[in-house]
Design an enzyme around this catalytic site. Structure first.
Site, PDB file in Angstrom:
ATOM      1  N   LYS B  71      -0.189  -8.429  -1.083  1.00  0.00           N
ATOM      2  CA  LYS B  71       0.348  -8.929  -2.606  1.00  0.00           C
ATOM      3  C   LYS B  71       1.696  -9.763  -2.387  1.00  0.00           C
ATOM      4  O   LYS B  71       1.893 -10.452  -3.230  1.00  0.00           O
ATOM      5  CB  LYS B  71       0.801  -7.587  -3.304  1.00  0.00           C
ATOM      6  CG  LYS B  71      -0.443  -7.052  -4.065  1.00  0.00           C
ATOM      7  CD  LYS B  71      -1.017  -7.645  -4.950  1.00  0.00           C
ATOM      8  CE  LYS B  71      -1.994  -6.781  -6.013  1.00  0.00           C
ATOM      9  NZ  LYS B  71      -2.550  -7.650  -7.262  1.00  0.00           N
ATOM     10  N   SER B 327      -6.873  -4.503   2.865  1.00  0.00           N
ATOM     11  CA  SER B 327      -5.988  -5.082   1.913  1.00  0.00           C
ATOM     12  C   SER B 327      -4.598  -4.347   1.977  1.00  0.00           C
ATOM     13  O   SER B 327      -3.493  -5.130   1.584  1.00  0.00           O
ATOM     14  CB  SER B 327      -6.420  -5.253   0.612  1.00  0.00           C
ATOM     15  OG  SER B 327      -7.076  -4.024   0.187  1.00  0.00           O
TER      16      SER B 327
END
Lengths: 346, 346
Positions: B71, B327
């Site tokens: 992110k 992720s």
């Protein structure tokens, strides 16, 4: 928690013919041998860790190495130099875990049989993994049986080559590829390292790293990180000769329990190391938890020794570029769970 | 375990002026912006995993990214493009965790103030980490309060810029740098990837990865990995238009709970994705345990979705080169401990 077993030094050493310490060129040759088999492990950065200690920290993540520790490097470099007859007779090794996995995996890749003599109380994850690489595992009781006698009997019965865990020039040269990679990777970060901290049991890894960096980064000071009570390298460096750990010490660092530095390794280390630090079990557990929580990597206790010293304030990293070798990640899941539960806070 | 909250789509999107989907060149520009700040994350290999699934698996370890997830890439790329006046007014975002940390850390690096609106029941590790990056955290009750209303009020009161989590071209372009790195790193391994599996919540990461690889590796099929019950991308791809998850579903993947694909992200994903797989909580927990035990990395549930699909046999990797995006790694220590305790065996 395991105590310091008595060991017969002869079987921990390479044969007399091969006792010459390795050179920087031997480390380069090992790197060439390993290049088709494994890539370099990452040299990780963490802004959180940098901020915490006020320095620039470089983490050599050997936990991400094939077999979960640096040991594969030395084992493969040793086994790849066996001749055809030796390969057919196979190899035998004794080890509480990481050397076992390294030898087992290297043997399998080279199409050789391996027998690994392991203590019955070694971490289950290490015994299972060693079998998983295709080795025959022979368990012994470390309180009543001699692993040297068992391994020696197997070696002579089968004509197999005994692969020592650290006191062998080809093993040391293989581990030295860790140092070559650190030097090159730090250069890519534009850094000249002030210091590198390396865990040690028999001292093969740190001797190899020191050989490589003495050539590639001569301004870098090399320090050893050991468990308290097993800080035989630190004590030997101070004494100027090899000393033994006092009997009766215990440590959760099951990979770092050798009673005394190796002969060949100490010949290198007494010339090239700058000193050492020792860490407690509690400091190691905190480091295992920090690695999982903040760095997102899994370390075994011995693999966390250098990080433990840094987090405990035993390494002055203020304003410096410091690399830590995180030498392995083969921790029993239950102990990992215990560490992260016990130390949920940074 | 959190259920699917109702969201007002408008605040999840960029302003109307910026609704044009990003291009490959935008991804390249994002890579240039990020290059001085973060290095590439490693593309890891595991012989054990390869042997288990019969293919060549490449693990993009975004758990090792700054802030513990991908992110940061999108957040930094978005914030770095604010003008001077916008920077002085600061930013506001709402997020259950990883976007929060990405925005907070990017703001701090750019010398900006950030306010993050987080659910009171978000993982404590994520709330603490967000505060640790210097953000002001405003907690809300996801059952009785509207995060959109809270964030909107803060934004209008302070003149702060609302940073959407995924449906923004500059966020998508930033996440696309993951795809650029995968393409280049696979090439260095001499591989042309058959497939890449990417987790999705709103679809920003997978849209960016697809944009990058459509150009750099056009033969690579891109698949989405989602939690069962939150497989809105898979269902939307099959339906040919955006569909919502049925209400009432639960998942431990706290990072993957968006109710429907983003508008901009789906415009890209409906063109470029090949399909999707969905995984259960149990499959995800097994993958978290496998990652810690065998790969020696720490994944959060959402970060393990693609690995969970592979380990559960939902990805045919036989003889293929397949990349998985891991992720993020921001898992609560207690849940990590639970996973490794519950699944101690490979």
């Amino acid at each position: 928690v395991a105590t310091n077993p008595t060991q017969t030094p002869t079987l921990l050493r390479a044969s007399a013919a091969a006792l010459e310490p390795p050179t920087y060129d031997d480390v380069l040759a090992a790197a060439d041998r390993l290049a088709p088999i494994i890539g370099p492990t990452p040299l990780l950065r963490s802004r959180a860790l940098d901020a915490r200690v006020g320095g620039r920290i470089f983490l050599k993540a050997e936990c991400l190495q094939y077999t979960g520790s640096f040991k594969f490097r030395g084992a493969y470099n040793r086994l790849a130099q066996l001749d055809e007859g030796e390969r057919q007779a196979g190899v035998v090794a004794f080890s509480s875990g990481n050397h076992a996995q390294g030898v087992a995996a290297a043997s399998a890749l080279l199409g050789m049989k391996s027998v690994i003599v392991m203590p019955r109380d070694a971490p289950a994850a290490k015994i299972d993994a060693t079998r998983g690489y295709g080795a025959e595992v022979v368990l012994y009781d470390r309180w009543t049986e001699s692993r040297e006698a068992i391994a020696g009997a197997i070696a002579s019965e089968r004509g197999a080559t005994l692969v020592p865990p650290f006191d062998d020039p080809r093993i040391i040269a293989g581990q030295g590829t860790v140092g070559l990679e650190i030097g090159r990777q730090a250069e890519r970060f534009g850094e000249e390292l002030d210091a590198v901290y390396v865990p040690a049991s028999g001292g093969g890894l740190i001797a190899g790293v020191a050989l490589a960096l003495a050539e590639d980064s001569p301004g870098t000071a090399i320090y050893v990180a050991e468990p308290a009570g097993f800080d035989d390298h630190r004590c030997s460096l101070e004494a100027g000769h090899r000393v033994e750990n006092a009997p009766g010490a215990t440590s959760i660092c099951d990979a770092l329990l050798a009673p005394t530095p190796g002969e060949i390794t100490f010949e290198i280390n007494c010339r090239l190391l700058a000193g050492g630090v020792a860490v407690s079990d509690d400091e190691v557990k905190r480091a295992v938890a920090y690695a999982a929580r903040t760095l997102k990597i899994v370390l075994e206790p011995g693999g966390a020794a250098a990080l433990a010293a840094l987090l405990a304030g035993k390494i002055d990293a203020q304003g410096k570029a410091v690399a830590l070798v995180l030498s392995g990640g083969n921790i029993d899941p239950a102990l990992l769970a215990e560490c992260v539960r016990a130390y949920p806070e940074p």
